[in-house]
Structures are given as C-alpha cells and as structure tokens.
Design an enzyme around this catalytic site. Structure first.
Site, PDB file in Angstrom:
ATOM      1  N   TYR A 123      49.504  44.398  31.064  1.00  0.00           N
ATOM      2  CA  TYR A 123      49.025  43.878  32.348  1.00  0.00           C
ATOM      3  C   TYR A 123      49.432  44.832  33.458  1.00  0.00           C
ATOM      4  O   TYR A 123      50.604  45.150  33.616  1.00  0.00           O
ATOM      5  CB  TYR A 123      49.642  42.497  32.577  1.00  0.00           C
ATOM      6  CG  TYR A 123      49.122  41.708  33.754  1.00  0.00           C
ATOM      7  CD1 TYR A 123      48.155  40.723  33.598  1.00  0.00           C
ATOM      8  CD2 TYR A 123      49.624  41.936  35.040  1.00  0.00           C
ATOM      9  CE1 TYR A 123      47.697  39.982  34.680  1.00  0.00           C
ATOM     10  CE2 TYR A 123      49.172  41.195  36.125  1.00  0.00           C
ATOM     11  CZ  TYR A 123      48.209  40.224  35.936  1.00  0.00           C
ATOM     12  OH  TYR A 123      47.752  39.478  36.999  1.00  0.00           O
ATOM     13  N   GLY A 126      46.148  43.119  37.155  1.00  0.00           N
ATOM     14  CA  GLY A 126      45.442  41.865  36.888  1.00  0.00           C
ATOM     15  C   GLY A 126      44.071  41.782  37.528  1.00  0.00           C
ATOM     16  O   GLY A 126      43.538  40.685  37.703  1.00  0.00           O
ATOM     17  N   SER A 127      43.464  42.923  37.860  1.00  0.00           N
ATOM     18  CA  SER A 127      42.170  42.903  38.555  1.00  0.00           C
ATOM     19  C   SER A 127      40.981  42.974  37.606  1.00  0.00           C
ATOM     20  O   SER A 127      39.843  43.153  38.053  1.00  0.00           O
ATOM     21  CB  SER A 127      42.100  44.058  39.557  1.00  0.00           C
ATOM     22  OG  SER A 127      42.248  45.305  38.900  1.00  0.00           O
ATOM     23  N   ARG A 392      33.944  36.505  47.789  1.00  0.00           N
ATOM     24  CA  ARG A 392      33.622  35.860  46.508  1.00  0.00           C
ATOM     25  C   ARG A 392      34.486  34.622  46.300  1.00  0.00           C
ATOM     26  O   ARG A 392      34.002  33.561  45.857  1.00  0.00           O
ATOM     27  CB  ARG A 392      33.824  36.875  45.379  1.00  0.00           C
ATOM     28  CG  ARG A 392      33.365  36.440  43.976  1.00  0.00           C
ATOM     29  CD  ARG A 392      34.395  35.639  43.216  1.00  0.00           C
ATOM     30  NE  ARG A 392      35.705  36.236  43.230  1.00  0.00           N
ATOM     31  CZ  ARG A 392      36.131  37.130  42.335  1.00  0.00           C
ATOM     32  NH1 ARG A 392      35.365  37.506  41.343  1.00  0.00           N
ATOM     33  NH2 ARG A 392      37.366  37.625  42.427  1.00  0.00           N
ATOM     34  N   TYR A 453      24.086  48.602  40.167  1.00  0.00           N
ATOM     35  CA  TYR A 453      25.107  47.554  40.234  1.00  0.00           C
ATOM     36  C   TYR A 453      24.443  46.317  40.839  1.00  0.00           C
ATOM     37  O   TYR A 453      23.979  46.354  41.977  1.00  0.00           O
ATOM     38  CB  TYR A 453      26.234  48.060  41.130  1.00  0.00           C
ATOM     39  CG  TYR A 453      27.508  47.268  41.171  1.00  0.00           C
ATOM     40  CD1 TYR A 453      28.656  47.751  40.573  1.00  0.00           C
ATOM     41  CD2 TYR A 453      27.600  46.068  41.865  1.00  0.00           C
ATOM     42  CE1 TYR A 453      29.863  47.061  40.659  1.00  0.00           C
ATOM     43  CE2 TYR A 453      28.786  45.365  41.948  1.00  0.00           C
ATOM     44  CZ  TYR A 453      29.917  45.867  41.346  1.00  0.00           C
ATOM     45  OH  TYR A 453      31.102  45.180  41.431  1.00  0.00           O
TER      46      TYR A 453
END
Length: 543
Positions: A123, A126-127, A392, A453
């Site tokens: 880890y 954590g993204s 988001r 994208y």
C-alpha cells in the site's frame, strides 16, 4: 487527517453546503432534480469484523488494528470504493495495517506471512482506482494485512552529475518535489493523484503523469529498483541504458505488488522549468481537433500539454471560450534551456492547418528567471483537473454515479474505437437505468497513437419508484464498466493506459496479453512468491 472514505484529507471533504451548490448546478445544466446531500458514515459508527490474525511480538509494534486505519486501507478511490465507504460498507478490511520502517522489517514481515499463509497487500498512497489495494483475496477466512510503506520515505541519495535521485518507496509526490527543489531539479512526473500517491506506487502501477508527450510514464524515469520479495532481495544495476537481455526493471514496473514490495528506486530527474508557453485552440468539431493533435504528436515538437477536450468536457472544465460550442485543445510547452515562443507559434500553425482558432487572450508566453506561472485556459483546465476527485466525492454524496475509463489505441483505429466505446457505454447506461452524459478528452498523444479518457456522470432512475441504494448504484456501475472493457477488448485497445490493472481491469488484461506470457508471469511469481501471499488476484489468478 486523511479521509477514511473519500479523496484527500478529511478537512477538504465536501460538506452539505458544497453538495447543495453542486446539486443546483446539475439542475441548471442537466435538469436533474431531487438530488439530496447525504453524509458519509462516521468512523465511530463503523463496525468491522474482528481481526483473524495477530502479528508475533517481534512485529507487533509495526501493526495497527485501529478501526480508522483498517477502514482507510480497505479500498482505493474508484467510484465503487468511495460509494461503499461513504455508505459504511467495508466488505474486506485488512486484519491489520503494518508499517515497516526498514527494508529488513519488510523482509521479516514477508517471512512471517509466508510461514502462516497471510496475504500481503502493498500500500502506497491508496489512490488506486482499479481495485489494486482492496484486500479481497478470493479465499474466505484467509488473513490479510495491508503493508503501508509510508514510514520508508524521503530522499536517500542524489547524484547531480548523473542527474538521478534515489527515493524510498513511501515518498509522496509533494515530498519528492520538495526534496529536489533546493537543487533546481524536478522529477517531472505529475499524475492526478500526485498529492496522495508515492514513488513505490508509481513504479508498481506504471503510472502516467499529466504531460501529454515525451517522458510521462514512470517507465521513462526509472533507473534502478530495489524490491524485497518473499524469496529474497532484488536490486537492479544503475545504468543509463542497456541491451543486456530482458530488463529486470521492466518486470517490476507494473507488477502491482504480486512479486514483492518495492522499497527504493533511482529516478532520472531534470532541471526545473523556467520557460513556459501555452495557448487554447478552438475547433468546430472534435474530429478536427483530433487531426491537429496527431499532427502535433508526429511533428517532433513534443508539447508538454496537448489535452483535447470534447465539447462537453470543455464546458465542464471551464476551458471553453464564452459562447463556444466546439472542442478545445490546451497546448503548452515548458523547459529550462531556451525560449519557447517560436515553438508555440509553429504548433499553432499546425493547429490552424486543421481549422484551429486561437482567440484573443488565449495565448501566454512566460520566459525568464524563476518558475513561470500558468494562466488562462491552461490554468482553468489544471484547476479543474486537480479538483475533480473532490467533486467526484460530492457527486457520490448526491447519489450520482460517476467514473472514468481510459485506454490507448493506434491513430488508424481511433475513430472506430471512440465510436465503439461511446456506443457501448451509452447502451449499457440505457440498459442499467442510468440517465446522464458521456464526455471524452485526449490525455496523451504519441506518434503512433492516442490515449482517450472517458467520463461518465449519470443519475440512476428510480426502481419501482423507490430510492436507488448504494448496492443498486454499484451494480449499475459494474454493468457500464464491463461494457467499456468489452468494447476496449473488441477494438484491440489497451485495458488501461495509466490506471493499472488491479482487479477491475483483469477481464480485458487477460485477453490483451499472450497466453504464454501469462504462464511465464505465473512461473516468475511462483519463484519469487512461492507461498502466493503477494496481492492475490491481481494480474494473475490467486494461488
């Protein structure tokens, strides 16, 4: 304090006022109503299962079983991760979070885990947005630890003559830049997750930065890697280049924690830029903009930024000129050696050959001492780019389904690939009961191909008049994700350009690679990780 459920730090999490403001904007722009703010389940209200394993006394001081720690290390930060965490649903928390402070301690942890058959999930920050750090190892009841590398951080060595720097794997992006700044240097690797991702994570996932051409993937910067595996230590030789057989570093880059734990890396660094030139170019159609991007990519000019936003993306990013309805290209150059005004002028000539229009005030040239600031459309795009993960999270709180899908394909296949992906996503949204928009931007351009994208933002239509719960929203998201992977595979594009494979992109990755390569990778894993403890289920099947 880092958020236990969303992007970034807890203090920056969108509050109810921010969500209400966003809801009003969505009503004005998309006609969506009845979007109500909700709060994430607080840490103190979480109930996680009791840990199944305990580290021995010799390692216990490195471990944490704190609820916040375990919750924060349960997921990455994809839509499905954030949506579940926001709702307080932590399906597969690690039994402990272990923070080694040296490579020797990493080795000791791997030795213990191999002996007792405990899975280890490396880890970094954590993204991950592809399920790469979720402790869902496919075997119910198996112990799992999250091996957090944040204590192994910092600049270890710097060779100014070679223009290379050795960093510990747990070093976050801003700390990399801070360490190099006094020497007038930079890594020039800036993924969107820059603030909350690490050197080790970049290497493990073959991360891509936001520079659109030239060196942008971490592959371009890696000079040497040190990794600890269950079978022993691994360190490659520092070389400017080598033709001596298959590269050991190429095997480690993109291995996503299935072979071992990256502990250090020598990275090629560069002088900090003192010159910058940029402009925004409008196009009546997306197709015209795509042709201009191809001309730029094949010209040898190597722009640092070459982002083409389709009309919807341009509107959302605030990069479109007032009243403009077409596509927008943000093109920019930067460097430390020479003025760039003439280079930008030539780039704009190429854009003009394809119908590009540069509006008054849309061009900026900064030259001189010190690091030049950004301005205009370039800064508007960059600001939107960095705010996107926080927005988001606000959308998740409003019950909106939002996610991104990225790939890369050859120029000769782009038109068909783009049409197929959009159609597949749209059809999946209709079938799943999702009302919304699909937008696209070109993030990277190569002489032989392009990386599109896609962003999906949708409102779930109520099922039988009832509110749509988190499980239902995730199921609908899964359907769209599966459709995008199927279209990408059918069109012979890549499963991922820079988001890594993880668990979410396995279906497309399995069909992209040659079958014999998969067998070879399994053989390598068997040698380096004979007990199968390293990130089971990622890249290759568990066990």
């Amino acid at each position: 304090m880092r958020s236990h459920w969303g992007w970034g730090v807890e203090a920056d999490a969108p509050d109810a006022a921010a969500q209400r403001k966003l809801a009003r904007t969505l009503k004005e722009q998309l006609g969506w109503d009845s979007l109500l703010p909700t709060e994430a389940v607080a840490v103190e209200d979480l109930t996680l299962p009791e840990p199944k394993v305990a580290l021995p006394a010799t390692l216990a001081t490195l471990a944490s079983v704190d609820v916040r720690d375990r919750a924060q290390h349960t997921y990455g930060r994809s839509y499905r991760d954030v949506a579940r965490a926001h709702a307080g649903r932590f399906d597969h928390p690690p039994d402990a979070v272990v923070r080694p402070t040296s490579q020797a301690e990493v080795a000791n942890v791997l030795d213990w885990a191999s002996e007792v058959d405990v899975a280890v999930i490396p880890y970094g920050g954590g993204s991950s947005v592809c399920g790469g750090v979720e402790p869902d190892v496919g075997t119910p009841g198996r112990g799992v630890i999250s091996l957090d590398m944040e204590a192994l951080a910092g600049l270890i060595d710097l060779e100014v003559t070679d223009r290379a720097a050795r960093f510990a794997a747990g070093t976050y992006g801003p700390a990399v830049n801070d360490a190099l700044r006094p020497h007038g240097l930079t890594l020039r690797h800036f993924p969107q997750s820059f603030e909350f991702s690490t050197v080790g994570g970049w290497v493990a996932t073959r991360a891509g930065g936001h520079f659109a051409t030239g060196p942008t993937h971490i592959d371009d910067f890696v000079e040497s890697i040190t990794m600890e595996t269950p079978a022993g230590a691994w360190e490659s030789r520092r070389l400017p280049g080598s033709g001596a057989g298959p590269s050991p570093d190429r095997l480690v880059m993109g291995s996503e924690g299935v072979l071992g734990v990256i502990c250090e890396a020598w990275l090629r660094v560069q002088p900090r830029p003192t010159f910058r030139a940029s402009a925004s170019v409008g196009f009546e159609t997306l197709d015209a903009g795509v042709r201009a991007v191809r001309a730029l990519a094949q010209s040898g000019l190597s722009p640092a930024n070459c982002r083409l936003l389709d009309p919807v993306e341009a509107l959302l990013a605030g990069a479109a000129a007032s009243g403009a309805t077409g596509a927008v290209l943000i093109v920019g150059f930067e460097g430390a050696d020479h003025a760039l005004g003439e280079v930008l002028s030539r780039a704009l000539e190429l854009c003009g050959d394809h119908g590009g229009d540069v509006s008054p005030g849309a061009m900026s040239v900064r030259e001189g001492s010190g690091e030049p600031a950004r301005s205009g459309a370039e800064e508007a795009w960059r600001s939107s780019f960095l705010r996107a993960p926080y927005q988001r999270d606000a959308l998740v709180g409003l019950g909106v389904v939002v996610e991104t899908f990225e790939t890369a394909c050859l120029w000769s296949r782009f038109e068909a690939t783009d049409a197929a992906i959009r159609a597949s996503i749209r059809n999946a949204m209709d079938q799943a009961g999702l009302e919304g928009i699909v937008s696209m931007r070109v993030t990277h351009a190569y002489p032989d191909g392009v990386a599109p994208y896609y962003t999906v933002m949708a409102r779930p239509t109520p099922a039988h008049g009832q509110p749509v719960g988190v499980n239902d929203r995730i199921a609908r998201w899964d359907a769209v994700k599966e459709a995008s992977m199927e279209a990408i595979t059918t069109e012979r594009a890549t499963a991922t350009h820079h988001h890594a494979v993880g668990r979410d992109h396995r279906s497309a990755y399995d069909r992209q690679r040659p079958p014999l390569f998969a067998e070879a990778l399994r053989a390598v894993k068997s040698r380096l990780d004979p007990s199968g403890i390293m990130n089971p289920g990622v890249l290759i099947d568990a066990g």
